[in-house]
Design an enzyme around this catalytic site. Structure first.
Site, PDB file in Angstrom:
ATOM      1  N   TYR A 141     -10.409  13.988  51.654  1.00  0.00           N
ATOM      2  CA  TYR A 141     -11.116  13.057  52.531  1.00  0.00           C
ATOM      3  C   TYR A 141     -12.578  13.481  52.737  1.00  0.00           C
ATOM      4  O   TYR A 141     -13.422  12.645  53.023  1.00  0.00           O
ATOM      5  CB  TYR A 141     -10.447  13.008  53.914  1.00  0.00           C
ATOM      6  CG  TYR A 141      -9.299  12.028  54.033  1.00  0.00           C
ATOM      7  CD1 TYR A 141      -8.285  11.981  53.092  1.00  0.00           C
ATOM      8  CD2 TYR A 141      -9.238  11.154  55.122  1.00  0.00           C
ATOM      9  CE1 TYR A 141      -7.232  11.093  53.226  1.00  0.00           C
ATOM     10  CE2 TYR A 141      -8.188  10.260  55.269  1.00  0.00           C
ATOM     11  CZ  TYR A 141      -7.184  10.233  54.314  1.00  0.00           C
ATOM     12  OH  TYR A 141      -6.143   9.351  54.460  1.00  0.00           O
ATOM     13  N   LYS A 191       1.618  20.015  45.929  1.00  0.00           N
ATOM     14  CA  LYS A 191       1.801  19.586  44.533  1.00  0.00           C
ATOM     15  C   LYS A 191       1.380  20.765  43.656  1.00  0.00           C
ATOM     16  O   LYS A 191       0.481  20.671  42.811  1.00  0.00           O
ATOM     17  CB  LYS A 191       0.958  18.321  44.271  1.00  0.00           C
ATOM     18  CG  LYS A 191       1.192  17.668  42.920  1.00  0.00           C
ATOM     19  CD  LYS A 191       2.554  17.001  42.783  1.00  0.00           C
ATOM     20  CE  LYS A 191       2.776  16.513  41.358  1.00  0.00           C
ATOM     21  NZ  LYS A 191       4.148  15.988  41.140  1.00  0.00           N
ATOM     22  N   ASP A 223       6.138  14.648  45.766  1.00  0.00           N
ATOM     23  CA  ASP A 223       6.921  13.510  45.256  1.00  0.00           C
ATOM     24  C   ASP A 223       8.383  13.640  45.695  1.00  0.00           C
ATOM     25  O   ASP A 223       9.003  12.674  46.147  1.00  0.00           O
ATOM     26  CB  ASP A 223       6.786  13.367  43.729  1.00  0.00           C
ATOM     27  CG  ASP A 223       6.964  14.665  42.968  1.00  0.00           C
ATOM     28  OD1 ASP A 223       7.060  15.739  43.596  1.00  0.00           O
ATOM     29  OD2 ASP A 223       7.013  14.618  41.714  1.00  0.00           O
ATOM     30  N   ASP A 247      -1.150  11.747  55.325  1.00  0.00           N
ATOM     31  CA  ASP A 247      -1.435  10.339  55.605  1.00  0.00           C
ATOM     32  C   ASP A 247      -0.340   9.475  55.003  1.00  0.00           C
ATOM     33  O   ASP A 247       0.219   8.594  55.656  1.00  0.00           O
ATOM     34  CB  ASP A 247      -2.805   9.972  55.008  1.00  0.00           C
ATOM     35  CG  ASP A 247      -3.122   8.497  55.190  1.00  0.00           C
ATOM     36  OD1 ASP A 247      -2.957   8.000  56.318  1.00  0.00           O
ATOM     37  OD2 ASP A 247      -3.517   7.839  54.206  1.00  0.00           O
ATOM     38  N   ASP A 251       3.201   7.395  57.037  1.00  0.00           N
ATOM     39  CA  ASP A 251       3.553   5.971  57.005  1.00  0.00           C
ATOM     40  C   ASP A 251       4.998   5.800  56.535  1.00  0.00           C
ATOM     41  O   ASP A 251       5.720   4.925  57.008  1.00  0.00           O
ATOM     42  CB  ASP A 251       2.618   5.178  56.073  1.00  0.00           C
ATOM     43  CG  ASP A 251       1.389   4.634  56.803  1.00  0.00           C
ATOM     44  OD1 ASP A 251       0.914   5.307  57.743  1.00  0.00           O
ATOM     45  OD2 ASP A 251       0.910   3.547  56.434  1.00  0.00           O
TER      46      ASP A 251
HETATM   47  C1  IPM Z   1      -4.434   7.333  59.584  1.00  0.00           C
HETATM   48  C2  IPM Z   1      -5.262   6.271  58.944  1.00  0.00           C
HETATM   49  C3  IPM Z   1      -6.661   6.823  58.638  1.00  0.00           C
HETATM   50  C4  IPM Z   1      -6.496   7.987  57.688  1.00  0.00           C
HETATM   51  C5  IPM Z   1      -7.650   5.764  58.087  1.00  0.00           C
HETATM   52  C6  IPM Z   1      -7.800   4.599  59.000  1.00  0.00           C
HETATM   53  C7  IPM Z   1      -8.985   6.387  57.784  1.00  0.00           C
HETATM   54  O1  IPM Z   1      -4.634   5.759  57.806  1.00  0.00           O
HETATM   55  O2  IPM Z   1      -4.868   7.913  60.601  1.00  0.00           O
HETATM   56  O3  IPM Z   1      -3.347   7.623  59.079  1.00  0.00           O
HETATM   57  O4  IPM Z   1      -6.379   7.783  56.465  1.00  0.00           O
HETATM   58  O5  IPM Z   1      -6.511   9.123  58.156  1.00  0.00           O
HETATM   59 MG    MG Z   2      -2.667   6.475  57.546  1.00  0.00          MG
END
Ligand code: IPM
Ligand code: MG
Length: 361
Positions: A141, A191, A223, A247, A251
């Site tokens: 990032y 990884k 993975d 990240d 999710d």
């Molecule tokens: C998160 C989000 C952020 C990230 C984005 C909005 C920059 O997806 O906090 O998980 O990738 O860190």
């Molecule tokens: Mg995110």
């Protein structure tokens, strides 16, 4: 106690969920006799519109001045084609870096009352209780060189994944400390079969682990981890990983919790002289512009982030636990937003916030 809070509602559903988070915070402050000072600032797309920058200097100053910062979400579709430097997300990355909040704690729990909101089979999801510790201020990032360039008639894009030993050490210590307060197991995700960066990651995690002989450590390739999260989520206690892997995996974790609207997060880093963590608190979900302004977003991720703030930045364990219990009570009552697929009419964002307040004892 005096709580000096900066609120950054941001974009999309950010203002709606932040409003409910602050409602709960005010309620807690009143019940436990804390004084509350809330300042509002600009971050993300709204900040670009009003000041030209996604992370205005004024916001940086306010955040440095506050005891803790609470955020909604950033991101607006009109910036979809803008370069990374000019996007709302740049504001979020900017404030994380400015505050030095290198450890992002993302708890993932499958609440008993919400098992049916997950598309996965109940017997797989039941009992899931993990926390993802995502490194937040390093890796791909932030690495340089980065950018898109033209060379010899060809267009080339570069990003750089970089970690120092120190960056890996400090977030690893955080994960092992946390594991000691839980089931004493850290799973480090990398990884290392492909990336040198991950080889250093694994080496340093193994070294740090020697300071915590009472905590079990195992390693998973990212993975395989993505698969195990769905196949056997109960095997995880603390998941320690770098920025981008964290990240993505968080999710995926949202599917276990039933909805991404459920997940809170705490980003912490240095300690203040008082011993409190410098903290930035935000739900894991995004700005969801498609449902913004409709009073139907799930505020529980934002409200859970308030609980995390009470716990980490202020050490107010009783208050934090009361908010967590109230969230659970509201979930059990079934009066929840549409994303959790309630059997009756879905509750509004505001009704959920009010219900959490009413359930706080
Ligand atoms: C998160 C989000 C952020 C990230 C984005 C909005 C920059 O997806 O906090 O998980 O990738 O860190
Ligand atoms: Mg995110």
């Amino acid at each position: 106690m005096h709580l000096k809070i900066l609120s950054l509602p941001g974009d999309g559903i950010g203002p709606e969920v932040t409003c409910e988070a602050l409602r709960v915070l005010r309620h807690v402050a009143a019940q436990w006799n804390h004084s509350l000072e809330v300042t509002e600032g600009l971050l993300g797309g709204i900040a670009i519109h009003q000041t030209g920058s996604p992370f205005p200097e004024e916001t940086a100053r306010l955040a440095a001045d506050a005891d803790a910062t609470i955020m909604g979400a950033v991101g607006l579709p009109e910036f979809d084609n803008a370069p990374p430097e000019k996007r709302p997300e740049k504001g979020l990355l900017g404030i994380r870096k400015a505050l030095g909040v290198f450890a992002n704690l993302r708890p993932v729990r499958a609440y008993a009352s919400q098992l049916d909101s997950s598309p996965l089979k109940n017997h797989l999801v039941e009992g899931t209780d993990m926390i993802i510790v995502r490194e937040l201020t390093g890796g791909i990032y932030y690495g340089t060189p980065r950018g898109i360039s033209e060379e010899n008639g060809e267009t080339r894009a570069v990003n750089t994944m970089t970690y120092t030993r120190g960056e890996i050490e400090r977030v690893s210590h955080m994960a092992f400390h946390l594991a000691r307060t839980r089931r004493k197991k850290v799973t480090s995700v990398d990884k290392s079969n492909v990336l040198e960066n991950s080889q250093l990651w694994r080496r340093v995690v193994v070294e740090v682990a020697r300071d915590y002989p009472d905590v079990a450590l195992d390693h998973l390739l990212v993975d395989n981890c993505a698969m195990q999260l769905i196949l056997n989520p109960r095997r995880f206690d603390v998941v320690l990983t770098e920025n981008m892997f964290g990240d993505i995996l968080s999710d995926e974790g949202a599917v276990l919790a039933g909805s991404i609207g459920m997940l809170p997060s705490a980003s912490i880093g240095a300690r203040r002289p008082s011993g409190a963590w410098v903290g930035l608190y935000e739900p894991v979900h995004g700005s969801a512009p498609d449902i913004a302004g409709q009073n139907k977003a799930n505020p529980l991720g934002a409200i859970g982030s308030v609980a995390a703030m009470l716990q980490y930045s202020f050490g107010l364990q009783a208050e934090a636990a009361a908010v967590d219990r109230a969230i659970e009570a509201v979930l059990t009552s079934g009066h929840v937003t549409a994303d959790l697929r309630p059997s009756g009419a879905p509750a509004t964002t505001e009704q959920v916030g009010q219900a959490v307040c009413a359930a706080i004892k």
